[in-house]
Design an enzyme around this catalytic site. Structure first.
Site, mmCIF file in Angstrom:
data_model
loop_
_atom_site.group_PDB
_atom_site.id
_atom_site.type_symbol
_atom_site.label_atom_id
_atom_site.label_comp_id
_atom_site.label_asym_id
_atom_site.label_seq_id
_atom_site.Cartn_x
_atom_site.Cartn_y
_atom_site.Cartn_z
ATOM 1 N N LYS A 15 0.649 -1.247 0.259
ATOM 2 C CA LYS A 15 0.218 -0.018 0.149
ATOM 3 C C LYS A 15 0.728 1.210 -0.044
ATOM 4 O O LYS A 15 0.762 2.285 -0.741
ATOM 5 C CB LYS A 15 -1.029 -0.073 1.373
ATOM 6 C CG LYS A 15 -1.826 -1.338 1.275
ATOM 7 C CD LYS A 15 -2.797 -1.222 2.722
ATOM 8 C CE LYS A 15 -1.850 -1.247 3.996
ATOM 9 N NZ LYS A 15 -1.162 -2.329 4.195
ATOM 10 N N ARG A 89 -9.341 1.117 9.405
ATOM 11 C CA ARG A 89 -9.015 -0.423 9.928
ATOM 12 C C ARG A 89 -10.018 -1.175 10.585
ATOM 13 O O ARG A 89 -9.772 -2.327 10.877
ATOM 14 C CB ARG A 89 -7.622 -0.286 10.612
ATOM 15 C CG ARG A 89 -6.569 -0.454 9.710
ATOM 16 C CD ARG A 89 -5.305 -0.384 10.678
ATOM 17 N NE ARG A 89 -4.096 -1.051 10.605
ATOM 18 C CZ ARG A 89 -3.034 -0.673 9.890
ATOM 19 N NH1 ARG A 89 -3.096 0.652 9.488
ATOM 20 N NH2 ARG A 89 -2.236 -1.346 9.835
ATOM 21 N N ARG A 128 11.689 -6.483 4.497
ATOM 22 C CA ARG A 128 11.602 -4.917 4.188
ATOM 23 C C ARG A 128 12.686 -4.082 5.037
ATOM 24 O O ARG A 128 12.922 -4.593 6.155
ATOM 25 C CB ARG A 128 10.123 -4.522 4.743
ATOM 26 C CG ARG A 128 10.245 -3.100 4.697
ATOM 27 C CD ARG A 128 8.630 -2.187 5.034
ATOM 28 N NE ARG A 128 7.932 -2.842 5.989
ATOM 29 C CZ ARG A 128 6.781 -2.533 6.211
ATOM 30 N NH1 ARG A 128 6.236 -1.751 5.355
ATOM 31 N NH2 ARG A 128 6.238 -2.947 7.363
ATOM 32 N N ARG A 154 11.969 -2.290 10.745
ATOM 33 C CA ARG A 154 10.849 -1.712 11.375
ATOM 34 C C ARG A 154 10.813 -2.823 12.871
ATOM 35 O O ARG A 154 10.652 -3.992 12.524
ATOM 36 C CB ARG A 154 9.703 -1.757 10.880
ATOM 37 C CG ARG A 154 9.273 -0.181 10.287
ATOM 38 C CD ARG A 154 8.192 -0.198 9.496
ATOM 39 N NE ARG A 154 6.735 -0.694 10.110
ATOM 40 C CZ ARG A 154 5.750 -0.521 9.349
ATOM 41 N NH1 ARG A 154 5.527 0.161 8.273
ATOM 42 N NH2 ARG A 154 4.355 -1.118 9.773
ATOM 43 N N ARG A 165 -0.058 -9.065 13.512
ATOM 44 C CA ARG A 165 -0.525 -7.956 12.691
ATOM 45 C C ARG A 165 -1.700 -8.426 11.527
ATOM 46 O O ARG A 165 -2.909 -8.221 11.430
ATOM 47 C CB ARG A 165 0.225 -7.305 11.936
ATOM 48 C CG ARG A 165 1.113 -6.230 12.995
ATOM 49 C CD ARG A 165 2.390 -5.815 12.302
ATOM 50 N NE ARG A 165 2.364 -5.058 11.275
ATOM 51 C CZ ARG A 165 3.353 -4.864 10.278
ATOM 52 N NH1 ARG A 165 4.449 -5.358 10.520
ATOM 53 N NH2 ARG A 165 3.044 -3.955 9.382
HETATM 54 P P1 AP5 Z 1 4.898 -1.715 1.765
HETATM 55 O O1 AP5 Z 1 4.501 -0.834 0.857
HETATM 56 O O2 AP5 Z 1 5.721 -1.065 2.646
HETATM 57 O O3 AP5 Z 1 3.678 -2.421 2.378
HETATM 58 P P2 AP5 Z 1 2.430 -1.766 3.266
HETATM 59 O O4 AP5 Z 1 1.129 -2.220 2.694
HETATM 60 O O5 AP5 Z 1 2.473 -0.401 3.143
HETATM 61 O O6 AP5 Z 1 2.577 -2.273 4.555
HETATM 62 P P3 AP5 Z 1 2.731 -1.728 5.916
HETATM 63 O O7 AP5 Z 1 3.439 -2.789 7.045
HETATM 64 O O8 AP5 Z 1 3.516 -0.403 6.217
HETATM 65 O O9 AP5 Z 1 1.373 -1.697 6.339
HETATM 66 P P4 AP5 Z 1 0.508 -1.840 7.830
HETATM 67 O O10 AP5 Z 1 -0.867 -1.762 7.325
HETATM 68 O O11 AP5 Z 1 0.763 -3.098 8.427
HETATM 69 O O12 AP5 Z 1 1.445 -0.874 8.583
HETATM 70 P P5 AP5 Z 1 1.226 0.680 9.241
HETATM 71 O O13 AP5 Z 1 2.179 1.156 9.109
HETATM 72 O O14 AP5 Z 1 -0.112 1.093 8.495
HETATM 73 O O15 AP5 Z 1 5.700 -2.989 1.308
HETATM 74 C C1 AP5 Z 1 6.067 -4.037 1.970
HETATM 75 C C2 AP5 Z 1 7.408 -4.446 1.544
HETATM 76 O O16 AP5 Z 1 7.389 -5.270 0.345
HETATM 77 C C3 AP5 Z 1 8.462 -3.459 1.015
HETATM 78 O O17 AP5 Z 1 9.797 -4.219 1.454
HETATM 79 C C4 AP5 Z 1 8.427 -3.154 -0.349
HETATM 80 O O18 AP5 Z 1 9.657 -2.792 -0.941
HETATM 81 C C5 AP5 Z 1 7.989 -4.719 -0.985
HETATM 82 N N1 AP5 Z 1 6.971 -4.514 -1.901
HETATM 83 C C6 AP5 Z 1 5.913 -3.483 -2.037
HETATM 84 N N2 AP5 Z 1 5.491 -4.014 -3.194
HETATM 85 C C7 AP5 Z 1 5.855 -5.074 -3.784
HETATM 86 C C8 AP5 Z 1 5.547 -5.718 -4.895
HETATM 87 N N3 AP5 Z 1 4.682 -5.564 -5.709
HETATM 88 N N4 AP5 Z 1 6.399 -6.760 -5.181
HETATM 89 C C9 AP5 Z 1 7.233 -7.105 -4.505
HETATM 90 N N5 AP5 Z 1 7.633 -6.634 -3.343
HETATM 91 C C10 AP5 Z 1 7.037 -5.442 -2.956
HETATM 92 O O19 AP5 Z 1 0.749 0.239 10.810
HETATM 93 C C11 AP5 Z 1 1.750 0.038 11.693
HETATM 94 C C12 AP5 Z 1 0.907 0.008 13.136
HETATM 95 O O20 AP5 Z 1 0.191 1.227 13.350
HETATM 96 C C13 AP5 Z 1 -0.354 -0.885 13.172
HETATM 97 O O21 AP5 Z 1 0.004 -2.383 13.475
HETATM 98 C C14 AP5 Z 1 -1.179 -0.263 14.312
HETATM 99 O O22 AP5 Z 1 -0.677 -0.630 15.530
HETATM 100 C C15 AP5 Z 1 -0.879 1.234 13.865
HETATM 101 N N6 AP5 Z 1 -2.179 1.899 13.133
HETATM 102 C C16 AP5 Z 1 -1.954 2.202 11.998
HETATM 103 N N7 AP5 Z 1 -3.020 2.910 11.540
HETATM 104 C C17 AP5 Z 1 -3.918 2.427 12.367
HETATM 105 C C18 AP5 Z 1 -5.263 2.407 12.539
HETATM 106 N N8 AP5 Z 1 -6.273 3.001 11.570
HETATM 107 N N9 AP5 Z 1 -6.113 2.146 13.712
HETATM 108 C C19 AP5 Z 1 -5.343 1.739 14.701
HETATM 109 N N10 AP5 Z 1 -4.082 1.321 14.911
HETATM 110 C C20 AP5 Z 1 -3.343 1.681 13.597
#
Ligand code: AP5
Length: 208
Positions: A15, A89, A128, A154, A165
Site C-alpha cells: 500500500k 482499519r 523489508r 521496523r 498483525r
Molecule cells: P509496503 O509498501 O511497505 O507495504 P504496506 O502495505 O504499506 O505495509 P505496512 O506494513 O506499512 O502496512 P501496515 O498496514 O501493517 O502498517 P502501518 O504502518 O499502516 O511494502 C512491504 C514490502 O514489500 C517492502 O519491502 C516493499 O519494498 C515490498 N514490496 C511492495 N510492493 C511489492 C511488490 N509489488 N512486489 C514485491 N515487493 C513489494 O501500521 C503500523 C501499526 O500502526 C499498526 O500495526 C497499528 O498498531 C498502528 N495503526 C496504523 N493505522 C492504524 C489505525 N487506522 N487504527 C489503529 N491502529 C493503527
C-alpha cells in the site's frame, strides 16, 4: 470535488509503495496513519508513547484516538486529493470516516483492495528494510538497498509481530471488504505482481 481514495489490504501488501507512486505522479497527498504514529514515536510525544505500546505488539490503537488524528488531517486538506493508507482499519473507523467526509462535502471515491496471501506478506515484511534518513523503503530480495546505505528493520517487522498483525487484519479490518462492497466502491487488485504492474492496474481502474 477533491478525491478520496482508500488503500485497503493486509500489512506488507504494498500500500505504502503504491501510495508513494501516486503521490509523485499525480500529486495525491499520502496520509499513512502508520507513518504519523511512527513519527510521533520517534519524537517521543504523548501520542508516540501510547502508540509505541500498541505498535510493538502489532495491535490497533483505540479507534477514537485514530479518528481524532484523521479528523485534524482532513480539515487541513479540505481541497486536496488524498490517499488514505492504513485508515480505516475497523468498521467503526469507516463509519466515522463517512461522517467526517460528509461534513466536509466529500466522500470516499474508491477503495483499492490489495489481494495477497499471508505467506507472501511474511516474505515481504521480513525482508523489508528502511533508510532512516529518507524513509525510502527497500526489500532485501525484491528491491535491495544500495550498498553504501545503512538500512534498518521496523520493530513490528519481526515474525511474531507480523503474525499478530495478520491475525488482527483478518479479524478487525477484513470486514471492511463487505462494508465497501455494499457501497459499490471496492476495486480489487492482484498485489502479488511486480510494483509497476500493480501500479498500472490501479491507475487503469480509478478515474484520475
Ligand atoms: P509496503 O509498501 O511497505 O507495504 P504496506 O502495505 O504499506 O505495509 P505496512 O506494513 O506499512 O502496512 P501496515 O498496514 O501493517 O502498517 P502501518 O504502518 O499502516 O511494502 C512491504 C514490502 O514489500 C517492502 O519491502 C516493499 O519494498 C515490498 N514490496 C511492495 N510492493 C511489492 C511488490 N509489488 N512486489 C514485491 N515487493 C513489494 O501500521 C503500523 C501499526 O500502526 C499498526 O500495526 C497499528 O498498531 C498502528 N495503526 C496504523 N493505522 C492504524 C489505525 N487506522 N487504527 C489503529 N491502529 C493503527
Amino acid at each position: 470535488m477533491a478525491k478520496t481514495i482508500i488503500f485497503l489490504g493486509p500489512p506488507g501488501a504494498g500500500k505504502g509503495t503504491q501510495a508513494e507512486k501516486l503521490q509523485k505522479n499525480f500529486g495525491f497527498v499520502h496520509i499513512s496513519t502508520g507513518d504519523i504514529l511512527r513519527e510521533a514515536v520517534s519524537k517521543g510525544t504523548e501520542l508516540g508513547k501510547i502508540a509505541k505500546r500498541y505498535m510493538e505488539e502489532g495491535k490497533l490503537l483505540p479507534d477514537d484516538l485514530i479518528i481524532g488524528i484523521i479528523e485534524e488531517k482532513l480539515k487541513q486538506l479540505k481541497d486536496k486529493n488524498i490517499i488514505l493508507d492504513g485508515f480505516p482499519r475497523t468498521v467503526k473507523q469507516a463509519q466515522a470516516l463517512d461522517e467526517l467526509l460528509k461534513k466536509l462535502g466529500r466522500k470516499v471515491d474508491a477503495v483499492i483492495l490489495f489481494q495477497i496471501s499471508d505467506e507472501e506478506v511474511i516474505r515481504r515484511l521480513s525482508g523489508r528494510r528502511i533508510d532512516p534518513k529518507t524513509g525510502k523503503v527497500y526489500h532485501i530480495e525484491f528491491n535491495p538497498p544500495p550498498k553504501n546505505i545503512e538500512v534498518i528493520q521496523r520493530d513490528d517487522d519481526k515474525e511474531e509481530v507480523i503474525k499478530k498483525r495478520l491475525q488482527i487484519y483478518h479479524s478487525q479490518t477484513s470486514p471492511l471488504i463487505e462494508y465497501y462492497k455494499k457501497q459499490n466502491k471496492l476495486i480489487a487488485v492482484d498485489a502479488t505482481k511486480p510494483p509497476q504492474e500493480v501500479y498500472n492496474e490501479i491507475i487503469s481502474m480509478i478515474q484520475l
